[in-house]
Design a protein around this motif. Structure first.
Motif, PDB file in Angstrom:
ATOM      1  N   HIS A  94      37.878 -70.880  61.219  1.00 11.71           N
ATOM      2  CA  HIS A  94      38.611 -70.055  60.160  1.00 11.71           C
ATOM      3  C   HIS A  94      39.574 -70.619  59.311  1.00 11.71           C
ATOM      4  O   HIS A  94      39.673 -71.707  59.408  1.00 11.71           O
ATOM      5  CB  HIS A  94      39.027 -69.057  61.278  1.00 11.71           C
ATOM      6  CG  HIS A  94      40.013 -69.230  62.209  1.00 11.71           C
ATOM      7  ND1 HIS A  94      41.231 -69.764  61.897  1.00 11.71           N
ATOM      8  CD2 HIS A  94      40.026 -69.497  63.491  1.00 11.71           C
ATOM      9  CE1 HIS A  94      41.900 -70.217  62.978  1.00 11.71           C
ATOM     10  NE2 HIS A  94      41.049 -70.019  64.050  1.00 11.71           N
ATOM     11  N   GLU A  95      39.856 -69.731  58.311  1.00 10.56           N
ATOM     12  CA  GLU A  95      40.633 -70.182  57.389  1.00 10.56           C
ATOM     13  C   GLU A  95      42.063 -70.924  57.665  1.00 10.56           C
ATOM     14  O   GLU A  95      42.606 -72.014  57.121  1.00 10.56           O
ATOM     15  CB  GLU A  95      40.957 -69.169  56.113  1.00 10.56           C
ATOM     16  CG  GLU A  95      41.417 -68.195  56.660  1.00 10.56           C
ATOM     17  CD  GLU A  95      40.421 -66.988  57.140  1.00 10.56           C
ATOM     18  OE1 GLU A  95      40.625 -65.734  56.671  1.00 10.56           O
ATOM     19  OE2 GLU A  95      39.424 -67.235  57.633  1.00 10.56           O
ATOM     20  N   GLN A  96      42.660 -70.388  58.733  1.00 12.31           N
ATOM     21  CA  GLN A  96      44.016 -71.057  59.433  1.00 12.31           C
ATOM     22  C   GLN A  96      43.639 -72.517  59.747  1.00 12.31           C
ATOM     23  O   GLN A  96      44.359 -73.332  59.475  1.00 12.31           O
ATOM     24  CB  GLN A  96      44.492 -70.074  60.287  1.00 12.31           C
ATOM     25  CG  GLN A  96      45.823 -70.380  60.853  1.00 12.31           C
ATOM     26  CD  GLN A  96      47.030 -70.556  59.726  1.00 12.31           C
ATOM     27  OE1 GLN A  96      47.040 -69.734  58.917  1.00 12.31           O
ATOM     28  NE2 GLN A  96      47.789 -71.429  59.778  1.00 12.31           N
ATOM     29  N   ALA A  97      42.515 -72.456  60.719  1.00  5.44           N
ATOM     30  CA  ALA A  97      42.279 -74.125  61.140  1.00  5.44           C
ATOM     31  C   ALA A  97      41.958 -74.995  60.041  1.00  5.44           C
ATOM     32  O   ALA A  97      42.275 -75.964  60.159  1.00  5.44           O
ATOM     33  CB  ALA A  97      41.297 -73.819  62.039  1.00  5.44           C
ATOM     34  N   VAL A  98      41.337 -74.599  59.146  1.00  5.22           N
ATOM     35  CA  VAL A  98      41.034 -75.415  57.996  1.00  5.22           C
ATOM     36  C   VAL A  98      42.122 -75.583  57.141  1.00  5.22           C
ATOM     37  O   VAL A  98      42.682 -76.683  56.617  1.00  5.22           O
ATOM     38  CB  VAL A  98      40.073 -74.509  56.929  1.00  5.22           C
ATOM     39  CG1 VAL A  98      39.714 -75.554  55.749  1.00  5.22           C
ATOM     40  CG2 VAL A  98      38.689 -74.352  57.566  1.00  5.22           C
ATOM     41  N   ALA A  99      43.251 -74.720  56.776  1.00  8.60           N
ATOM     42  CA  ALA A  99      44.316 -74.935  56.028  1.00  8.60           C
ATOM     43  C   ALA A  99      45.346 -75.887  56.848  1.00  8.60           C
ATOM     44  O   ALA A  99      45.852 -77.047  56.086  1.00  8.60           O
ATOM     45  CB  ALA A  99      45.223 -73.664  55.895  1.00  8.60           C
ATOM     46  N   THR A 100      45.566 -75.594  58.221  1.00  3.73           N
ATOM     47  CA  THR A 100      46.247 -76.565  58.998  1.00  3.73           C
ATOM     48  C   THR A 100      45.569 -77.876  59.024  1.00  3.73           C
ATOM     49  O   THR A 100      46.529 -78.872  58.795  1.00  3.73           O
ATOM     50  CB  THR A 100      46.583 -75.918  60.386  1.00  3.73           C
ATOM     51  OG1 THR A 100      46.915 -74.618  60.246  1.00  3.73           O
ATOM     52  CG2 THR A 100      47.455 -77.102  61.203  1.00  3.73           C
ATOM     53  N   GLY A 101      44.353 -78.111  59.087  1.00  5.28           N
ATOM     54  CA  GLY A 101      43.823 -79.414  59.110  1.00  5.28           C
ATOM     55  C   GLY A 101      43.994 -80.065  57.809  1.00  5.28           C
ATOM     56  O   GLY A 101      44.280 -81.233  57.903  1.00  5.28           O
ATOM     57  N   ARG A 102      43.912 -79.406  56.611  1.00 10.40           N
ATOM     58  CA  ARG A 102      44.297 -80.027  55.378  1.00 10.40           C
ATOM     59  C   ARG A 102      45.580 -80.587  55.313  1.00 10.40           C
ATOM     60  O   ARG A 102      46.177 -81.748  54.971  1.00 10.40           O
ATOM     61  CB  ARG A 102      43.766 -79.335  54.402  1.00 10.40           C
ATOM     62  CG  ARG A 102      42.249 -78.962  54.125  1.00 10.40           C
ATOM     63  CD  ARG A 102      41.906 -78.192  53.114  1.00 10.40           C
ATOM     64  NE  ARG A 102      40.602 -77.815  52.687  1.00 10.40           N
ATOM     65  CZ  ARG A 102      40.092 -76.826  52.287  1.00 10.40           C
ATOM     66  NH1 ARG A 102      40.717 -75.986  51.696  1.00 10.40           N
ATOM     67  NH2 ARG A 102      38.734 -76.818  52.213  1.00 10.40           N
ATOM     68  N   ALA A 103      46.694 -79.911  55.743  1.00  6.52           N
ATOM     69  CA  ALA A 103      47.959 -80.150  56.035  1.00  6.52           C
ATOM     70  C   ALA A 103      48.189 -81.212  56.880  1.00  6.52           C
ATOM     71  O   ALA A 103      48.858 -82.259  56.555  1.00  6.52           O
ATOM     72  CB  ALA A 103      48.563 -78.926  56.318  1.00  6.52           C
ATOM     73  N   MET A 104      47.378 -81.397  58.012  1.00  9.10           N
ATOM     74  CA  MET A 104      47.733 -82.720  58.792  1.00  9.10           C
ATOM     75  C   MET A 104      47.113 -83.804  58.125  1.00  9.10           C
ATOM     76  O   MET A 104      47.404 -84.916  58.641  1.00  9.10           O
ATOM     77  CB  MET A 104      46.983 -82.197  60.363  1.00  9.10           C
ATOM     78  CG  MET A 104      47.774 -80.814  61.098  1.00  9.10           C
ATOM     79  SD  MET A 104      49.506 -81.527  61.460  1.00  9.10           S
ATOM     80  CE  MET A 104      50.099 -79.971  62.283  1.00  9.10           C
ATOM     81  N   LEU A 327      33.987 -77.414  61.194  1.00 10.32           N
ATOM     82  CA  LEU A 327      35.416 -77.126  60.886  1.00 10.32           C
ATOM     83  C   LEU A 327      35.702 -78.486  60.097  1.00 10.32           C
ATOM     84  O   LEU A 327      36.146 -78.581  59.133  1.00 10.32           O
ATOM     85  CB  LEU A 327      36.193 -77.317  62.108  1.00 10.32           C
ATOM     86  CG  LEU A 327      37.493 -77.236  62.097  1.00 10.32           C
ATOM     87  CD1 LEU A 327      38.023 -76.118  61.035  1.00 10.32           C
ATOM     88  CD2 LEU A 327      38.302 -76.952  63.289  1.00 10.32           C
ATOM     89  N   ALA A 328      35.064 -79.708  60.472  1.00  8.27           N
ATOM     90  CA  ALA A 328      35.416 -81.035  59.736  1.00  8.27           C
ATOM     91  C   ALA A 328      34.993 -80.839  58.209  1.00  8.27           C
ATOM     92  O   ALA A 328      35.503 -81.152  57.392  1.00  8.27           O
ATOM     93  CB  ALA A 328      34.431 -82.052  60.647  1.00  8.27           C
ATOM     94  N   ASP A 329      33.763 -80.237  58.013  1.00 16.01           N
ATOM     95  CA  ASP A 329      33.122 -80.238  56.727  1.00 16.01           C
ATOM     96  C   ASP A 329      33.954 -79.416  55.988  1.00 16.01           C
ATOM     97  O   ASP A 329      34.282 -79.635  54.484  1.00 16.01           O
ATOM     98  CB  ASP A 329      31.792 -79.638  56.768  1.00 16.01           C
ATOM     99  CG  ASP A 329      30.690 -80.672  57.242  1.00 16.01           C
ATOM    100  OD1 ASP A 329      30.805 -81.765  57.270  1.00 16.01           O
ATOM    101  OD2 ASP A 329      29.450 -80.142  57.387  1.00 16.01           O
ATOM    102  N   GLU A 330      34.503 -78.225  56.512  1.00 11.46           N
ATOM    103  CA  GLU A 330      35.561 -77.342  55.830  1.00 11.46           C
ATOM    104  C   GLU A 330      36.572 -77.875  55.589  1.00 11.46           C
ATOM    105  O   GLU A 330      37.416 -77.740  54.464  1.00 11.46           O
ATOM    106  CB  GLU A 330      35.601 -76.065  56.591  1.00 11.46           C
ATOM    107  CG  GLU A 330      34.490 -74.969  56.593  1.00 11.46           C
ATOM    108  CD  GLU A 330      34.715 -73.707  56.561  1.00 11.46           C
ATOM    109  OE1 GLU A 330      35.571 -73.141  55.771  1.00 11.46           O
ATOM    110  OE2 GLU A 330      33.827 -72.882  57.227  1.00 11.46           O
ATOM    111  N   ILE A 331      37.391 -78.678  56.329  1.00 10.96           N
ATOM    112  CA  ILE A 331      38.433 -79.493  56.042  1.00 10.96           C
ATOM    113  C   ILE A 331      38.506 -80.394  55.045  1.00 10.96           C
ATOM    114  O   ILE A 331      39.098 -80.587  54.073  1.00 10.96           O
ATOM    115  CB  ILE A 331      38.817 -80.115  57.506  1.00 10.96           C
ATOM    116  CG1 ILE A 331      39.413 -79.136  58.270  1.00 10.96           C
ATOM    117  CG2 ILE A 331      40.124 -81.179  56.899  1.00 10.96           C
ATOM    118  CD1 ILE A 331      39.859 -79.788  59.814  1.00 10.96           C
ATOM    119  N   ALA A 332      37.170 -81.002  54.880  1.00  9.61           N
ATOM    120  CA  ALA A 332      36.764 -82.009  53.925  1.00  9.61           C
ATOM    121  C   ALA A 332      36.502 -81.180  52.586  1.00  9.61           C
ATOM    122  O   ALA A 332      36.382 -82.025  51.422  1.00  9.61           O
ATOM    123  CB  ALA A 332      35.512 -82.792  54.172  1.00  9.61           C
TER     124      ALA A 332
END
Length: 408
Positions: A94-104, A327-332
């Motif tokens: 979901h968008e929160q997991a993606v946003a946090t992943g990008r921040a990390m 999730l990895a693809d969305e973070i990327a």
């Protein structure tokens, strides 16, 4: 991780665990504690025969006086996952997991550069695993979830017939971790089944794959994010991760036709009328892939490559491995699914699910956290509201329910 034993691997022990728990609870606390302490005394000899010093054992069990009944309860109620497929993915991708992943990714870039260079594992895959396993470390701060690993494993070894062999093996491994000095007994914390640290390794897998990439002299997956991510990367690398390759592709199926239940080269799948969902060509037509359709022909379909199988060495569930990949693809920044999961309702965003929980709470239906994750407590609250509103009691976190709550 449960390499990290999965909940699915742990299912099927209800009768045995239930009997053990019933016997324990039927005994007086004093007699139950005494029986457990006799078991601990007997296990001390077993541990010493396995190379654990008496001093290490005594230090580990210094504050372990009785079993943890909640561990047996959790072990007792571990059914195979039967909820709709969309429910699993909605709570993880979901968008929160993606946003946090990008921040990390930005915060830990220097270390991710080093880890990716050393092990050849895509950083976004590691970030997705970190999210799945401990919500980027947030779970480790939750005292209601984290437990003394020695006590948890001793509880399972003593009180759960089905998991006794597993727990005894993991308990010896946990004692070895203490003996090597990577962590002290007061910080050896994990899940009810002994999974530990940011990336949730059971003790035997920790021994096999743990990495001290920071150079502190300790393989600290509890407090060192670099060590935890490097340990996850080491597991994937040693199990055959193919650097520079994807885990798989979302694809579009032709309207009709049957497909073989085996791996084929991507070019052959394309010859059968299967194409990438966004229309791009496959990177390497000779690469072997297997077709996976988790939500029926009208749901999203995927061709899974070797790296998908490697992800399943972390957790053997298809859903888990796919969630990591998506999730990895969305973070990327590659985007989400072209064809979404089949849902009998209008989906909410992550923020809207938090609002749903808040509004249910304000009306007295919900008492949990406003975390946007729809678990049993949220579903029960939704059904209670639906019952009062005269709606079908399906427990779905839908726009229909939220809209009605907004009008209340």
């Amino acid at each position: 991780m449960f390499v990290r034993k999965t909940a699915k691997r742990f299912a099927g022990a209800v009768a045995a665990a239930g009997l053990s728990l019933a016997l324990f609870l039927s005994a007086s606390p004093a007699s139950a504690d005494a029986a457990f302490q006799r078991w601990v005394a007997g296990f001390r000899s077993t541990a010493m025969e396995s190379g654990i010093s008496g001093a290490t054992f005594d230090r580990a069990f210094r504050n372990v006086r009785d079993i943890d009944p909640e561990v047996l309860e959790k072990a007792r109620y571990q059914p195979e996952f039967t909820a709709p497929v969309w429910d699993y993915f909605d709570n993880r991708v979901h968008e929160q997991a993606v946003a946090t992943g990008r921040a990390m990714a930005r915060q830990w870039k220097p270390w991710l550069d080093r880890i990716e260079h050393r092990f050849g594992v895509d950083r976004n895959i590691l970030l997705a695993i970190w999210s799945m396993e401990s919500n980027y470390g947030e779970t480790l701060k939750n005292d209601k979830v984290m437990r003394n690993v020695v006590r948890s494993l001793a509880t399972l070894a003593y009180g759960d017939q089905q998991r006794s062999k597993y727990a005894r093996t993991q308990l010896i491994a946990a004692l070895r971790i203490l003996q090597t000095g990577d962590i002290d007994e007061s910080h050896l914390m994990g899940s009810w089944a002994g999974a530990m640290g940011h990336t949730q390794f059971i003790p035997t897998s920790y021994q096999r794959y743990a990495v001290d990439i920071e150079g502190s002299g300790k393989r600290d997956i509890w407090n060192s994010v670099p060590d935890a991510l490097a340990t996850a990367a080491n597991l994937l690398a040693k199990n055959g991760w193919q650097s520079g390759r994807t885990w798989g592709y979302e694809v579009t199926l032709p309207a009709t036709g049957k497909f073989p239940n085996r791996a084929l080269p991507l070019a052959k799948w394309q010859g059968l009328g299967i194409t990438r969902a966004r229309g791009k060509p496959f990177r390497d037509g000779s690469e072997m892939a297997e077709l996976k359709v988790l939500d029926g022909r009208n749901g999203p379909a995927f061709l899974m490559t070797k790296n998908f199988s490697v992800l399943k060495r972390y957790n053997s569930s298809d859903k888990y491995a796919l969630a990591v990949g998506l999730l990895a693809d969305e973070i990327a920044g590659y985007g989400g699914l072209v064809r979404d999961w089949n849902r009998p309702f209008t989906k909410l965003s992550f923020v809207e699910k938090q609002e749903l929980q808040q509004r249910l709470s304000s009306h007295g239906y919900y008492q949990g956290k406003f975390d946007g994750k729809i678990g049993e407590a949220s579903r029960n609250a939704i059904m209670a509201f639906q019952a009062r509103a005269g709606m079908e009691q399906d427990g779905h976190p839908s726009m229909e329910v939220l809209s009605l709550l907004r009008r209340q």
